[in-house]
Design an enzyme around this catalytic site. Structure first.
Site, mmCIF file in Angstrom:
data_model
loop_
_atom_site.group_PDB
_atom_site.id
_atom_site.type_symbol
_atom_site.label_atom_id
_atom_site.label_comp_id
_atom_site.label_asym_id
_atom_site.label_seq_id
_atom_site.Cartn_x
_atom_site.Cartn_y
_atom_site.Cartn_z
ATOM 1 N N SER A 238 -0.110 -4.647 5.519
ATOM 2 C CA SER A 238 -0.244 -4.785 6.961
ATOM 3 C C SER A 238 -1.707 -5.039 7.311
ATOM 4 O O SER A 238 -2.608 -4.744 6.526
ATOM 5 C CB SER A 238 0.267 -3.536 7.674
ATOM 6 O OG SER A 238 -0.429 -2.384 7.226
ATOM 7 N N ARG B 46 6.572 -0.415 9.819
ATOM 8 C CA ARG B 46 5.717 -0.957 8.750
ATOM 9 C C ARG B 46 6.355 -0.746 7.381
ATOM 10 O O ARG B 46 6.163 -1.547 6.467
ATOM 11 C CB ARG B 46 4.326 -0.312 8.813
ATOM 12 C CG ARG B 46 3.504 -0.741 10.015
ATOM 13 C CD ARG B 46 2.059 -0.316 9.887
ATOM 14 N NE ARG B 46 1.883 1.124 9.963
ATOM 15 C CZ ARG B 46 1.738 1.815 11.091
ATOM 16 N NH1 ARG B 46 1.778 1.178 12.255
ATOM 17 N NH2 ARG B 46 1.559 3.114 11.072
ATOM 18 N N ARG C 296 7.293 1.755 0.849
ATOM 19 C CA ARG C 296 7.617 0.342 1.000
ATOM 20 C C ARG C 296 7.996 -0.251 -0.350
ATOM 21 O O ARG C 296 8.863 -1.125 -0.434
ATOM 22 C CB ARG C 296 6.460 -0.421 1.622
ATOM 23 C CG ARG C 296 6.840 -1.847 2.067
ATOM 24 C CD ARG C 296 5.634 -2.607 2.605
ATOM 25 N NE ARG C 296 5.093 -1.950 3.774
ATOM 26 C CZ ARG C 296 3.824 -2.033 4.151
ATOM 27 N NH1 ARG C 296 2.961 -2.732 3.434
ATOM 28 N NH2 ARG C 296 3.399 -1.420 5.228
ATOM 29 N N GLY D 84 0.820 -1.201 0.000
ATOM 30 C CA GLY D 84 0.000 0.000 0.000
ATOM 31 C C GLY D 84 0.856 1.254 0.000
ATOM 32 O O GLY D 84 0.570 2.226 -0.709
ATOM 33 N N ARG E 66 -0.285 -8.673 -3.232
ATOM 34 C CA ARG E 66 -0.308 -7.588 -2.244
ATOM 35 C C ARG E 66 0.552 -7.983 -1.053
ATOM 36 O O ARG E 66 0.452 -9.090 -0.529
ATOM 37 C CB ARG E 66 -1.743 -7.316 -1.801
ATOM 38 C CG ARG E 66 -1.852 -6.480 -0.539
ATOM 39 C CD ARG E 66 -3.241 -5.916 -0.327
ATOM 40 N NE ARG E 66 -3.551 -5.680 1.076
ATOM 41 C CZ ARG E 66 -2.999 -4.759 1.859
ATOM 42 N NH1 ARG E 66 -2.079 -3.948 1.357
ATOM 43 N NH2 ARG E 66 -3.350 -4.630 3.120
ATOM 44 N N ARG F 296 1.433 10.880 -8.963
ATOM 45 C CA ARG F 296 0.801 11.007 -7.634
ATOM 46 C C ARG F 296 1.672 10.430 -6.521
ATOM 47 O O ARG F 296 1.171 10.058 -5.457
ATOM 48 C CB ARG F 296 -0.582 10.349 -7.620
ATOM 49 C CG ARG F 296 -1.602 11.029 -8.513
ATOM 50 C CD ARG F 296 -2.903 10.252 -8.553
ATOM 51 N NE ARG F 296 -3.906 10.970 -9.339
ATOM 52 C CZ ARG F 296 -4.944 11.624 -8.817
ATOM 53 N NH1 ARG F 296 -5.115 11.644 -7.513
ATOM 54 N NH2 ARG F 296 -5.820 12.235 -9.607
ATOM 55 N N SER G 177 0.401 -5.749 12.010
ATOM 56 C CA SER G 177 1.009 -4.489 12.449
ATOM 57 C C SER G 177 0.429 -4.000 13.769
ATOM 58 O O SER G 177 1.024 -3.145 14.431
ATOM 59 C CB SER G 177 0.802 -3.411 11.384
ATOM 60 O OG SER G 177 -0.585 -3.195 11.165
ATOM 61 N N ASP G 178 -0.748 -4.524 14.135
ATOM 62 C CA ASP G 178 -1.374 -4.133 15.397
ATOM 63 C C ASP G 178 -2.409 -5.186 15.754
ATOM 64 O O ASP G 178 -2.736 -6.055 14.935
ATOM 65 C CB ASP G 178 -2.028 -2.755 15.279
ATOM 66 C CG ASP G 178 -3.125 -2.714 14.220
ATOM 67 O OD1 ASP G 178 -4.313 -2.798 14.585
ATOM 68 O OD2 ASP G 178 -2.799 -2.618 13.016
#
Length: 239
Positions: free
Chosen positions: A97, A224, A31, A27, A94, A50, A210-211
């Site tokens: 996280s 992340r 990364r 995403g 994909r 963008r 991630s959480d």
């Protein structure tokens, strides 16, 4: 090998640079840059429209691309549709996280999304006469599990939730999904799987926790971006 052949869209402008038939889709565009600079030989920037950075390089002698997609079903829906239908990408992985729902999942655990439940209305565009079961490409799933086993990486394979909502006003929603055995929550897998299925290509989502939704545990934005390397190394083997 997919080639741009000077094709472009409003969101992807490769200027003739190659886009491989296999692409990793984090995403976060930073990364994507981290993956390209850390793992790929001779990475070439093929997109920066963008700020959504995309690169093509070589990994273990095979061409592979990596590109950011942004957050949410609409964003990955745009990029995956264009990559598939304009640039001829065949395998879309994909690497993202997710927030854990189940008690046995911990920070940095890896989840491979066999299926994607969703509260999104993304599938409505296909006017299907029923409820479509949104699933991964078994070909990529099998390869990913074998790659993880070969690397000695423990992974969890199961159902995830693709949610359109990050801050949910319904405080009971997460528990309801947990009670149905859903492993974790993220925001893109269902849209990617639906676009891939409609086009007859392969898609898979490999996620790092991630959480935790029910425990006060989370990673930082920097972690992340740069430390979720185990899922990256599994995904790269799918080229």
């Amino acid at each position: 090998m997919s080639t741009s052949e000077f094709k472009e869209t409003p969101h992807i402008k490769p200027n003739g640079a190659e886009i491989a038939e296999t692409i990793l889709l984090p995403g976060d565009p930073l990364r994507a840059q981290f993956i390209a600079e850390t793992y790929l030989e001779n990475p070439v920037l093929f997109n920066e429209v963008r700020g959504m950075l995309g690169y093509t390089g070589t990994y273990k002698g095979k061409k592979i691309s990596v590109m950011g997609t942004g957050m949410g079903a609409p964003s990955i829906g745009i990029y995956s549709w264009e990559l598939i239908n304009v640039f001829g990408v065949k395998n879309l992985i994909r690497v993202g996280s997710a927030g854990a729902l189940q008690d046995h999942l911990n920070l940095y655990d890896i989840v491979i999304a066999m299926g994607a439940s969703t509260n999104s209305n993304f599938a409505s565009q296909f006017n299907l006469p029923g409820h479509y079961s949104i699933t991964a490409s078994y070909e990529l799933l099998e390869k990913a599990k074998k790659a993880a086993d070969a690397q000695g990486q423990k992974v969890h394979v199961g159902n995830v939730l693709t949610s359109d909502i990050f801050y949910n006003a319904d405080k009971t929603a997460a528990m309801k999904w947990k009670e149905m055995g859903v492993a974790c929550i993220e925001m893109e897998s269902a849209a990617l799987y639906l676009n891939a299925a409609h086009a007859g290509v392969n898609a898979l989502c490999i996620l790092t926790i991630s959480d935790h939704v029910f425990r006060a545990e989370e990673t930082t934005s920097e972690e992340r971006q740069t430390s979720f390397t185990k899922m990256m190394e599994i995904a790269l083997e799918l080229a």
